[in-house]
Design an enzyme around this catalytic site. Sequence first.
Site: not given
Length: 327
Positions: A57, A61, A64, A101, A133, A193, A265
């Site tokens: 990616c 972040c 991550c 998901c 999702c 979400c 969640r």
Amino acid sequence: MNSDLQIRHDWTIEEIEKIYNQPLLELVYRAATVHRHYHPANQVQVCTLLSIKTGGCPEDCAYCGQAARYNTGITVKPLMSAEQVVGIARRAKEAGSSRFCMAAAWREVRDNRDFDNVLEMVRGVNELGLEVCCTLGMLSQSQADRLQLAGLHAYNHNLDTSENHYDEIISTRTFDDRLTTLNRVRKAGISVCSGGIIGLGETHADRVNMLHTLATLSKHPESVPVNALARVRGTPLEELPKVDTWEMVRMIATARIIMPASMVRLSAGRSEMSTEEQSWCFMAGANSIFTSESDELLVTPNPRLDDDRKMFELLGLIPMSTDKHYA
């Protein structure tokens, strides 16, 4: 009517702060009372989370392990085929999941063959009778509309942290970018979400501010994931301390009180929590967990499905049925 049982969108930061900072046992009692008014007390939705495209990616972040710029040792994997994904979803349903998901390590969705393949995955999983999702990064309005037409039930796009702390964690997209994607998802008629991560070096005020942003949206997110930082070696936040369980309980309870009808969640961080610690999270209002076929949640550790079954049996919890639709 008990004021705690009202659904409000006009919360002030001071009101949320007062709830968050009250004595823990009183907070949990209030949250449990709200939870039992809006949700079956013994039901927990089991969600399966699958990384359909792993690593590489371009975002930065700081938490991550999938960011290309960090040396985390994670193996980059290309987008899976729709056939592979639907097969895993079928096994997830047989194992008791009612929500499936799919996550791709993208900054944003692009209108190309990969997106066409994701749409095929959505259609295939939807045909199984599962809530489907996706979390794919930023979306245009036309992409959100296409996902909805394919049968997407929900879209995950976390705020991660407060607007004030955001620039300390991510520089490759803005806080407003995240809100724009949420607005597009909502406009497309897809369930929202959105939650965040605690343990990123934020203050308690940052946590309250993040919850305030979510609770004052024109419609609450149908799902609010609460994640504890999963410290990944090679990322800038790898040396931060483990999140204390009571901090998770406090965050879950506050979210339950101010967004009473939402699914809260219990997400990343469960691998470092005992059954006793997780039980406090359920008492505080969490009514969903994430599982996977392996012992990983995307690229971080997660309890095995057999362990979760034992925990459910011990606590008297049952998975939400796959023949009902929850937000």
